[in-house]
Design a protein around this motif. Structure first.
Motif, mmCIF file in Angstrom:
data_model
loop_
_atom_site.group_PDB
_atom_site.id
_atom_site.type_symbol
_atom_site.label_atom_id
_atom_site.label_comp_id
_atom_site.label_asym_id
_atom_site.label_seq_id
_atom_site.Cartn_x
_atom_site.Cartn_y
_atom_site.Cartn_z
ATOM 1 N N PRO A 231 33.809 17.686 -11.645
ATOM 2 C CA PRO A 231 34.863 17.251 -10.352
ATOM 3 C C PRO A 231 34.331 15.830 -9.903
ATOM 4 C CG PRO A 231 34.191 19.442 -10.438
ATOM 5 C CD PRO A 231 33.327 18.806 -11.470
ATOM 6 N N GLN B 107 38.054 14.864 -5.700
ATOM 7 C CA GLN B 107 38.663 16.173 -5.719
ATOM 8 C C GLN B 107 38.105 17.314 -4.928
ATOM 9 O OE1 GLN B 107 37.953 16.155 -10.141
ATOM 10 N NE2 GLN B 107 40.112 16.526 -10.313
ATOM 11 N N LEU B 108 36.895 17.218 -5.021
ATOM 12 C CA LEU B 108 36.284 18.080 -3.874
ATOM 13 C C LEU B 108 36.473 17.961 -2.392
ATOM 14 C CD1 LEU B 108 32.541 18.124 -5.473
ATOM 15 C CD2 LEU B 108 34.391 19.503 -5.956
ATOM 16 N N ARG B 109 36.804 16.805 -1.904
ATOM 17 C CA ARG B 109 37.278 16.290 -0.759
ATOM 18 C C ARG B 109 38.687 16.977 -0.544
ATOM 19 N NH1 ARG B 109 35.153 11.326 -1.787
ATOM 20 N NH2 ARG B 109 33.089 10.868 -0.758
ATOM 21 N N LEU C 231 42.030 19.371 -11.070
ATOM 22 C CA LEU C 231 40.854 20.114 -10.719
ATOM 23 C C LEU C 231 41.027 21.619 -11.803
ATOM 24 C CD1 LEU C 231 37.980 20.211 -9.896
ATOM 25 C CD2 LEU C 231 38.841 21.068 -7.716
ATOM 26 N N LEU D 50 34.629 28.402 -5.030
ATOM 27 C CA LEU D 50 34.368 26.716 -5.233
ATOM 28 C C LEU D 50 34.427 25.859 -3.941
ATOM 29 C CD1 LEU D 50 36.547 26.546 -8.369
ATOM 30 C CD2 LEU D 50 34.213 26.536 -8.292
ATOM 31 N N ALA E 123 31.779 23.329 -3.130
ATOM 32 C CA ALA E 123 32.133 21.937 -3.027
ATOM 33 C C ALA E 123 31.678 21.257 -1.558
ATOM 34 C CB ALA E 123 34.033 21.920 -2.671
#
Length: 316
Positions: free
Chosen positions: A5, A9-11, A43, A69, A73
């Protein structure tokens, strides 16, 4: 190799979890709502797993895997931020932005003298302040939204390192004319028969006051929202309380008809710093501790007041 990722995407994922709304999460990430939604869908496809439950409701609902997740993250983003922080700390220690969280029973009474002291000691430091209750500050620290906390110890701080900086003694506060007002000091047993006024649930000082007096229960159901309100309740004859010396020196009694008495058996709270374990700025925080400890001390309070008076005279 499994594609990883992206940080963006994590933000998106963390912002959606924090704000619980696609539009607000998109605004926080400075993208359109469709861009954020597409990033989350991408994602899910990339991981071949459902992160959100699909249903008629507009509010995002995370699957159990999605919640796990989100936690991972947060840690991944904190680790990425630590890469830049490590380089910055090596180039120029004790400089740049520092997000400091402080609890309400410390902030209003210490910050007026702590901030000037920190500016003098570390002129390149840019302090951003957040005042809140301990539990919420701990969440902000864990999520990487705060760098350092100034609070009362011990506290529930998962994966955090702490450093004690000062002891803050308690004084008994009584209304003027109270039957115990003429005593030189008060044994804790004497307070046990009094109506003890407390702060609301969530304030660590509430639990510390109960512990100091040996009270196992929650005390009176009618509680104060701040130390200033608590003092006015005492002045109004509603009961007695314990006040930290830091707040007394910070002017919490201004204009209130309250009598202070030392406790026969000294009690108090420990003040300290907390930061994420393995933070690349840990050594910076340790180097700041003596300046903070000096500002908390009575000598530090008098020195800051004297300096303020001298500056006022020069201005005039």
């Amino acid at each position: 190799m499994t594609p990883l990722p992206s940080p963006q995407q994590l933000r998106y994922l963390v912002a959606l979890a924090d704000l619980g709304h696609f539009g607000r999460a998109a605004a926080a990430c400075a993208v359109t709502q469709s861009t954020l939604s597409a990033g989350i869908i991408a994602l899910e496809r990339q991981l071949d797993s459902a992160i959100l439950e699909r249903g008629p409701g507009k509010r995002p609902v995370f699957t159990p895997l999605g919640l796990e997740l989100v936690g991972r993250a947060r840690r991944a983003l904190a680790a990425l931020a630590a890469v830049s922080e490590t380089a910055a700390a090596a180039r120029d220690p004790l400089s740049g932005p520092l997000r400091l969280g402080v609890i309400p029973t410390i902030g209003p009474f210490l910050l007026p003298r702590l901030m000037p002291a920190l500016r003098r000691a570390f002129p390149r430091l840019q302090l951003w302040l957040r005042e809140d209750l301990t539990d919420r500050l701990a969440e902000e620290l864990s999520a990487g939204r705060l760098d350092l906390l100034l609070l009362a110890l011990p506290a529930a701080l998962p994966e955090a390192e702490t450093l004690r900086v000062a002891h803050d003694p308690f004084m008994a506060a009584l209304p003027e004319g109270h039957r115990l007002a003429g005593e030189a000091s008060l044994p804790l047993s004497a307070l046990g028969s009094e109506r003890m006024l407390l702060l609301e649930d969530g304030h660590c000082l509430r639990d510390q006051a109960l512990s100091a007096c040996g009270m196992p229960g929650a005390g009176d159901a009618f509680a104060a929202t701040s130390l200033h309100t608590l003092v006015q309740m005492v002045a109004g004859g509603l009961g007695v309380t314990l006040l930290p010396q830091l707040a007394i020196e910070g002017g919490v009694l201004a204009g209130a008809s309250v009598v202070l008495k030392p406790l026969g058996t000294p009690q108090g709270r420990e003040l300290g710093l907390a930061w994420r374990a393995r933070s690349p700025r840990a050594e910076e925080f340790r180097n700041m501790a003596p300046t903070i400890a000096q500002a908390i001390s009575p000598a530090g309070a008098e020195a800051e007041a004297s300096l303020a008076r001298a500056c006022a005279l020069e201005t005039n």
